[in-house]
Design an enzyme around this catalytic site. Structure first.
Site, PDB file in Angstrom:
ATOM      1  N   ARG A   1    -162.804   1.555  -4.723  1.00  0.00           N
ATOM      2  CA  ARG A   1    -162.325   1.560  -3.800  1.00  0.00           C
ATOM      3  C   ARG A   1    -160.686   2.826  -3.347  1.00  0.00           C
ATOM      4  NH1 ARG A   1    -160.288  -4.107  -6.925  1.00  0.00           N
ATOM      5  NH2 ARG A   1    -161.155  -3.168  -8.215  1.00  0.00           N
TER       6      ARG A   1
ATOM      7  N   LYS B 141    -156.493   1.541 -10.073  1.00  0.00           N
ATOM      8  CA  LYS B 141    -156.713   0.976 -11.308  1.00  0.00           C
ATOM      9  C   LYS B 141    -156.189   1.682 -12.106  1.00  0.00           C
ATOM     10  CE  LYS B 141    -160.748  -1.741 -12.483  1.00  0.00           C
ATOM     11  NZ  LYS B 141    -160.494  -2.840 -12.297  1.00  0.00           N
TER      12      LYS B 141
ATOM     13  N   TYR C  49    -153.612  -2.206 -10.247  1.00  0.00           N
ATOM     14  CA  TYR C  49    -153.804  -3.131 -10.961  1.00  0.00           C
ATOM     15  C   TYR C  49    -153.285  -2.783 -12.741  1.00  0.00           C
ATOM     16  CZ  TYR C  49    -155.960  -5.956  -7.710  1.00  0.00           C
ATOM     17  OH  TYR C  49    -156.890  -6.961  -6.618  1.00  0.00           O
TER      18      TYR C  49
ATOM     19  N   HIS D 208    -153.090  -4.975 -16.362  1.00  0.00           N
ATOM     20  CA  HIS D 208    -154.120  -5.417 -17.118  1.00  0.00           C
ATOM     21  C   HIS D 208    -153.345  -4.457 -18.529  1.00  0.00           C
ATOM     22  CE1 HIS D 208    -156.202  -8.038 -14.111  1.00  0.00           C
ATOM     23  NE2 HIS D 208    -156.384  -6.881 -13.378  1.00  0.00           N
TER      24      HIS D 208
ATOM     25  N   GLU E 135    -151.176  -7.879 -10.449  1.00  0.00           N
ATOM     26  CA  GLU E 135    -151.779  -8.928 -11.389  1.00  0.00           C
ATOM     27  C   GLU E 135    -150.630 -10.100 -11.873  1.00  0.00           C
ATOM     28  OE1 GLU E 135    -152.459  -5.942 -12.895  1.00  0.00           O
ATOM     29  OE2 GLU E 135    -151.645  -6.509 -15.138  1.00  0.00           O
TER      30      GLU E 135
ATOM     31  N   SER F  57    -166.100 -32.459 -13.624  1.00  0.00           N
ATOM     32  CA  SER F  57    -166.398 -31.377 -14.194  1.00  0.00           C
ATOM     33  C   SER F  57    -166.275 -31.914 -15.808  1.00  0.00           C
ATOM     34  CB  SER F  57    -165.695 -30.264 -14.275  1.00  0.00           C
ATOM     35  OG  SER F  57    -166.065 -29.532 -15.080  1.00  0.00           O
TER      36      SER F  57
ATOM     37  N   VAL G  39    -164.983 -20.826 -12.981  1.00  0.00           N
ATOM     38  CA  VAL G  39    -163.595 -21.911 -14.225  1.00  0.00           C
ATOM     39  C   VAL G  39    -162.034 -19.783 -14.553  1.00  0.00           C
ATOM     40  CG1 VAL G  39    -165.197 -23.555 -14.422  1.00  0.00           C
ATOM     41  CG2 VAL G  39    -164.261 -21.623 -16.188  1.00  0.00           C
TER      42      VAL G  39
ATOM     43  N   ALA H 196    -166.638 -15.635 -14.098  1.00  0.00           N
ATOM     44  CA  ALA H 196    -165.189 -15.824 -15.309  1.00  0.00           C
ATOM     45  C   ALA H 196    -165.620 -15.084 -16.160  1.00  0.00           C
ATOM     46  CB  ALA H 196    -165.638 -17.206 -15.157  1.00  0.00           C
TER      47      ALA H 196
ATOM     48  N   ASP I 161    -164.725 -11.917 -16.486  1.00  0.00           N
ATOM     49  CA  ASP I 161    -163.816 -11.014 -16.803  1.00  0.00           C
ATOM     50  C   ASP I 161    -162.345 -11.871 -17.962  1.00  0.00           C
ATOM     51  OD1 ASP I 161    -163.199 -12.780 -14.550  1.00  0.00           O
ATOM     52  OD2 ASP I 161    -161.602 -11.023 -13.972  1.00  0.00           O
TER      53      ASP I 161
ATOM     54  N   VAL J   4    -171.149  -9.724 -14.042  1.00  0.00           N
ATOM     55  CA  VAL J   4    -170.455  -8.018 -13.591  1.00  0.00           C
ATOM     56  C   VAL J   4    -169.480  -8.346 -13.609  1.00  0.00           C
ATOM     57  CG1 VAL J   4    -170.180  -5.822 -11.771  1.00  0.00           C
ATOM     58  CG2 VAL J   4    -172.852  -7.111 -12.176  1.00  0.00           C
TER      59      VAL J   4
HETATM   60  N1  NAD Z   1    -166.248 -11.004 -11.689  1.00  0.00           N
HETATM   61  C1  NAD Z   1    -165.378 -10.666 -11.032  1.00  0.00           C
HETATM   62  O1  NAD Z   1    -165.541  -9.728 -10.369  1.00  0.00           O
HETATM   63  C2  NAD Z   1    -164.239 -11.934 -11.352  1.00  0.00           C
HETATM   64  C3  NAD Z   1    -163.267 -10.493  -9.357  1.00  0.00           C
HETATM   65  C4  NAD Z   1    -163.020 -11.678  -9.463  1.00  0.00           C
HETATM   66  C5  NAD Z   1    -162.101 -13.074 -10.187  1.00  0.00           C
HETATM   67  N2  NAD Z   1    -162.769 -13.481 -11.172  1.00  0.00           N
HETATM   68  C6  NAD Z   1    -162.488 -14.347 -12.085  1.00  0.00           C
HETATM   69  O2  NAD Z   1    -163.451 -15.764 -11.384  1.00  0.00           O
HETATM   70  C7  NAD Z   1    -162.066 -16.664 -12.106  1.00  0.00           C
HETATM   71  C8  NAD Z   1    -161.888 -17.847 -11.339  1.00  0.00           C
HETATM   72  O3  NAD Z   1    -161.023 -16.603 -10.594  1.00  0.00           O
HETATM   73  P1  NAD Z   1    -160.211 -17.831  -8.991  1.00  0.00           P
HETATM   74  O4  NAD Z   1    -159.184 -17.076  -8.601  1.00  0.00           O
HETATM   75  O5  NAD Z   1    -161.171 -18.409  -8.558  1.00  0.00           O
HETATM   76  O6  NAD Z   1    -159.539 -18.848 -10.544  1.00  0.00           O
HETATM   77  P2  NAD Z   1    -158.474 -20.232  -9.574  1.00  0.00           P
HETATM   78  O7  NAD Z   1    -157.067 -20.635 -10.860  1.00  0.00           O
HETATM   79  O8  NAD Z   1    -158.425 -20.587  -8.430  1.00  0.00           O
HETATM   80  O9  NAD Z   1    -159.447 -21.780  -9.515  1.00  0.00           O
HETATM   81  C9  NAD Z   1    -159.970 -21.691 -11.149  1.00  0.00           C
HETATM   82  C10 NAD Z   1    -160.307 -23.183 -11.031  1.00  0.00           C
HETATM   83  O10 NAD Z   1    -160.898 -23.329 -12.238  1.00  0.00           O
HETATM   84  C11 NAD Z   1    -160.874 -24.898 -13.064  1.00  0.00           C
HETATM   85  N3  NAD Z   1    -161.389 -25.350 -14.034  1.00  0.00           N
HETATM   86  C12 NAD Z   1    -160.463 -25.039 -15.017  1.00  0.00           C
HETATM   87  N4  NAD Z   1    -161.116 -25.931 -16.406  1.00  0.00           N
HETATM   88  C13 NAD Z   1    -162.782 -26.006 -15.184  1.00  0.00           C
HETATM   89  C14 NAD Z   1    -164.067 -27.102 -15.977  1.00  0.00           C
HETATM   90  N5  NAD Z   1    -163.761 -27.465 -17.482  1.00  0.00           N
HETATM   91  N6  NAD Z   1    -164.545 -27.553 -15.354  1.00  0.00           N
HETATM   92  C15 NAD Z   1    -164.390 -26.910 -13.807  1.00  0.00           C
HETATM   93  N7  NAD Z   1    -162.980 -26.238 -13.694  1.00  0.00           N
HETATM   94  C16 NAD Z   1    -162.134 -26.229 -13.909  1.00  0.00           C
HETATM   95  C17 NAD Z   1    -159.375 -25.081 -12.415  1.00  0.00           C
HETATM   96  O11 NAD Z   1    -158.787 -26.193 -11.724  1.00  0.00           O
HETATM   97  C18 NAD Z   1    -159.049 -23.802 -11.532  1.00  0.00           C
HETATM   98  O12 NAD Z   1    -159.366 -25.155  -9.921  1.00  0.00           O
HETATM   99  C19 NAD Z   1    -161.037 -15.555 -12.907  1.00  0.00           C
HETATM  100  O13 NAD Z   1    -162.033 -15.765 -14.413  1.00  0.00           O
HETATM  101  C20 NAD Z   1    -161.021 -14.898 -12.108  1.00  0.00           C
HETATM  102  O14 NAD Z   1    -160.522 -13.757 -12.995  1.00  0.00           O
HETATM  103  C21 NAD Z   1    -163.771 -12.618 -11.373  1.00  0.00           C
END
Ligand code: NAD
Length: 366
Positions: free
Chosen positions: A15, A75, A94, A96, A118, A220, A239, A268, A270, A298
């Site tokens: 990016r 980054k 970003y 972190h 962030e 859930s 989540v 999730a 990360d 990833v």
């Molecule tokens: N791998 C990647 O490249 C990448 C990219 C972007 C975001 N992410 C990650 O993805 C994850 C989700 O991000 P988001 O923006 O959707 O967050 P968000 O806060 O919008 O949504 C998370 C949801 O999880 C729910 N939750 C919490 N505990 C739970 C459980 N026990 N069962 C079911 N649901 C539950 C919450 O109520 C919430 O609605 C984060 O960890 C974020 O860092 C990873």
């Protein structure tokens, strides 16, 4: 203000901090924008596009840093960039910080003004500069999941949309936040049957209101998750518990309950992942198999689609970049409470307390 856009040099980062459209807006506001040669190439933006938008192209990253009052990037700076940062220079990117003590100390020593994407936070408590990356990751999760469900890559051999006379595939989405809703929407668009789970009833009510009838909500809990993993082909982990490690919703023993070739995309990852067997992978080697279950985890999924991700990022950062350039960081942060939350380190002082807490530092340390 003189604004610099260096090429990202962190491994696998394609990016870039600003699109030609962003440059155009800054130049229109009488700012000077320096773009490092070929900085946007991997995102589909070329030197001529930036020049046409009014940027000045510079050959080296050192020139960009030395000539700019504000650096806008993607980054956190890496070791090769540390010595290029100047005292009083604004860095908008970003960071972190809480995950790197080294970076935090280097930025304190550099006496720069560090504003972290962030932690910019709006009145509703959401993180507007993180949301688009979750949107990208949620949508991409289904694209990747559909691919890894194919037999030649050890998936179950299921076409998510089915065909006339054959039932569609089933997708289980854990979390109905940004990632979960975008994933559910993509899966539903392909014709898959979708079950989406959350512990937040407000989120489930919203999903129930806006999604088509083949997207089903369920509360859930372990009982429901154990029931559904037996019959769903693709599982998306989306989540998040704010500021904490993701909860372990799929335990090791549960993999045996799944059918061979089931695919888990643990977005999730990360935050540690919501599957006990998740470990971070890279775009070069994105999947591994345990108990015949394909794991994709990833940690920087948006990096796979830099053309889309760069535009999605600039859409949300540009209004803040413009404020910083037009008003200077002090007035901009005074006038905009969301932006102020992004202030992390000012001229050697940590101003975002969570960073200090992450390292267990007392106020006067370092
Ligand atoms: N791998 C990647 O490249 C990448 C990219 C972007 C975001 N992410 C990650 O993805 C994850 C989700 O991000 P988001 O923006 O959707 O967050 P968000 O806060 O919008 O949504 C998370 C949801 O999880 C729910 N939750 C919490 N505990 C739970 C459980 N026990 N069962 C079911 N649901 C539950 C919450 O109520 C919430 O609605 C984060 O960890 C974020 O860092 C990873």
């Amino acid at each position: 203000m003189k604004v610099g856009i260096p090429k990202e040099i962190k491994n696998n980062e394609s990016r870039v901090g600003m699109t030609p459209g962003g440059v155009f807006e800054l130049v229109k506001n009488n700012h000077i924008v320096y773009v490092q040669s070929n900085a946007g190439e991997s995102s589909g933006f070329f030197n001529k596009d930036y020049q046409q938008a009014g940027a000045i192209i510079l050959d080296s990253i050192a020139e960009v840093y030395s000539m700019s009052e504000m650096i806008v990037k993607v980054k956190e700076p890496i070791a090769e960039e540390y010595d290029l940062i100047q005292e009083g220079q604004i860095l908008f990117t970003y960071f972190h910080f809480a995950s790197s003590e080294v970076l935090t100390k280097v930025m304190m020593k550099a006496k720069a003004i560090c504003i972290a994407y962030e932690t910019v936070e709006d009145e509703e408590g959401t993180l507007p500069l993180l949301t688009p990356m979750s949107e990208v990751a949620g949508r991409l999760a289904i694209q990747q999941g559909a691919k890894y469900l194919e037999k030649p890559v050890k998936g179950r051999g299921v076409l998510l949309g089915g065909v006339p006379g054959v039932a569609p595939g089933k997708v289980l989405v854990l979390g109905a936040g940004v990632v979960g809703i975008q994933a559910a929407k993509m899966a539903a668009g392909l014709g898959a049957h979708v079950t989406i789970m959350d512990i937040n009833m407000k989120r489930l009510r919203y999903v129930n209101d806006v999604m088509p009838p083949h997207v089903v909500t369920e509360f859930s809990n372990e009982y429901n998750i154990r029931k559904h993993i037996k019959t769903h082909d693709l599982i998306i982990g989306g989540v998040l518990l704010k500021g904490a490690k993701a909860p372990n919703l799929i335990k090791r023993d549960m993999l045996k309950e799944m059918r061979p070739g089931t695919v888990i995309i643990d977005v999730a990852v990360d935050q540690g992942g919501c599957v006990e067997t998740t470990r971070p992978t890279t775009h070069e080697d994105p999947v591994y198999i345990i108990d015949d279950v394909v794991h994709y985890s990833v940690a920087n999924m948006p990096g796979a689609v830099p053309c889309t991700s760069t535009m999605a990022l600039t859409n949300v950062t540009l209004p803040y970049t413009l404020k910083l350039a037009n008003l200077g960081w002090e007035v901009a942060c005074e006038k905009d409470a969301s932006l102020k939350k992004g202030l992390s380190i000012i001229s050697g002082q940590i101003v975002y307390e969570e960073i200090r807490e992450a390292f267990g530092w007392e106020k006067e340390v370092v």
